[in-house]
Design a protein around this motif. Structure first.
Motif, PDB file in Angstrom:
ATOM      1  N   GLU A   1      -8.258  -0.799 -14.349  1.00 36.19           N
ATOM      2  CA  GLU A   1      -8.565  -2.191 -14.678  1.00 36.19           C
ATOM      3  C   GLU A   1      -8.437  -2.393 -16.186  1.00 36.19           C
TER       4      GLU A   1
ATOM      5  N   GLY B   1      -2.659  -9.250 -12.842  1.00 31.37           N
ATOM      6  CA  GLY B   1      -1.433  -9.370 -13.624  1.00 31.37           C
ATOM      7  C   GLY B   1      -0.254  -9.698 -12.713  1.00 31.37           C
TER       8      GLY B   1
ATOM      9  N   ASN C   1      -3.950  -4.507  -5.747  1.00 30.95           N
ATOM     10  CA  ASN C   1      -5.120  -5.226  -6.266  1.00 30.95           C
ATOM     11  C   ASN C   1      -4.909  -5.445  -7.764  1.00 30.95           C
ATOM     12  N   HIS C   2      -4.358  -6.602  -8.104  1.00 34.54           N
ATOM     13  CA  HIS C   2      -4.063  -6.865  -9.523  1.00 34.54           C
ATOM     14  C   HIS C   2      -4.155  -8.357  -9.787  1.00 34.54           C
TER      15      HIS C   2
ATOM     16  N   CYS D   1       0.598   0.200 -10.940  1.00 35.60           N
ATOM     17  CA  CYS D   1      -0.253  -0.941 -11.300  1.00 35.60           C
ATOM     18  C   CYS D   1      -0.492  -1.037 -12.815  1.00 35.60           C
TER      19      CYS D   1
ATOM     20  N   HIS E   1      -1.225   1.293  -4.790  1.00 38.69           N
ATOM     21  CA  HIS E   1      -2.140   2.320  -5.293  1.00 38.69           C
ATOM     22  C   HIS E   1      -2.088   3.636  -4.522  1.00 38.69           C
TER      23      HIS E   1
HETATM   24  N1  GLN Z   1      -5.726  -4.743 -14.953  1.00 37.08           N
HETATM   25  C1  GLN Z   1      -4.544  -4.880 -14.228  1.00 37.08           C
HETATM   26  C2  GLN Z   1      -4.512  -6.118 -13.334  1.00 37.08           C
HETATM   27  O1  GLN Z   1      -5.497  -6.490 -12.721  1.00 37.08           O
HETATM   28  C3  GLN Z   1      -4.263  -3.609 -13.471  1.00 37.08           C
HETATM   29  C4  GLN Z   1      -5.102  -3.425 -12.259  1.00 37.08           C
HETATM   30  C5  GLN Z   1      -4.950  -2.109 -11.576  1.00 37.08           C
HETATM   31  O2  GLN Z   1      -4.380  -1.130 -12.080  1.00 37.08           O
HETATM   32  N2  GLN Z   1      -5.523  -2.054 -10.385  1.00 37.08           N
HETATM   33  O3  GLN Z   1      -3.490  -6.717 -13.256  1.00 37.08           O
END
Ligand code: GLN
Length: 247
Positions: free
Chosen positions: A62, A158, A155-156, A95, A198
């Motif tokens: 994150e 971005g 789950n992002h 990710c 992931h």
């Molecule tokens: N922080 C980034 C996003 O939410 C990456 C998230 C992640 O690696 N799960 O886009």
């Protein structure tokens, strides 16, 4: 006997949803074929010489974890990461790790942070998170056994957009992928593979795991022709069961 050296970058910080599973999958499918594997964990402050490795893995995190590694990744390891890419090393980035290889990220408060700039894509944070199991199609993985469908979990927040110098890893069949808009998922440049999917990416998708292993062996050994076929009965059952649930 063949031997592959795998580098896991920041395994203690960028390891969302068990991204380490990708390294384990690479290791297992090598060992089952009698290919020797050495795994090196390289984190903050550790020396990183890309010529020592055949496969490099960078997982997700994150924004909080991304901030922790940003300086080290760009200032201390950035040049070696770029060398690895230019020298055709196999690289898998997931990710947050995927985003890092691109040019910049614009956060929700409209602030732009420069990233490594090794590859031609950029990321803009959206208001909603793109979350869930998803499926995308990778035609280069179609063979007698597998149909090129990749099952993943994303789950992002971005949203990543690809420039002209990279190709998408695949086309989204179900789910969001890079940005939920253009139907693409991930990025490929030389032997770098980037995905929003992931930890279970390689364990759930043996065809992609084998593609990475054989690409690395081709790079390293002139006499390498192809991988021994494994009995994937269990893996195929699991792969199909997951696909059935998602699509
Ligand atoms: N922080 C980034 C996003 O939410 C990456 C998230 C992640 O690696 N799960 O886009």
């Amino acid at each position: 006997m063949y031997n592959l050296n795998i580098c896991h970058l920041y395994p203690d910080i960028l390891n969302h949803y068990g991204d380490r599973g990708n390294v384990i999958a690479l290791e297992k499918r090598c060992i089952w074929r009698g290919i020797q594997v050495n795994i090196s964990n390289v984190s903050l402050g550790d020396a990183f010489e890309s010529c020592e490795y055949d496969i490099i893995f960078l997982g997700g995190g994150e924004n909080y974890e991304q901030k922790i590694v940003l300086d080290d990744l760009i200032k201390e390891k950035g040049n070696e990461i770029k060398n690895a890419i230019n020298n055709d090393k196999v690289f898998l980035a997931i990710c947050g790790g995927y985003q890092f290889l691109g040019k910049y990220i614009v956060t929700q408060d409209k602030r732009e942070t420069e990233l490594l700039g090794a590859l031609d894509f950029w990321t803009i944070e959206g208001e909603e998170r793109l979350v869930g199991n998803y499926v995308f199609q990778c035609d280069f993985l179609i063979n007698e056994i597998y149909d090129g469908k990749i099952a993943g979990f994303e789950n992002h927040s971005g949203k990543t957009y690809l420039g002209e110098n990279v190709k998408p890893l695949g086309k989204v069949i179900k789910g969001h992928g890079n940005n939920g808009e253009d139907g693409f998922e991930g990025a490929v440049y030389k032997n770098v593979y980037c995905s929003y999917s992931h930890g279970s990416l390689l364990p759930k998708n043996p065809s992609l795991t084998d593609h990475l292993i054989s690409t690395a062996l081709k790079q390293k050994y002139k006499d390498f022709v192809s991988l021994q076929v494994l009995n994937d009965g269990f893996e195929i059952k699991a792969h199909n069961a997951v696909l059935k649930k998602i699509i």
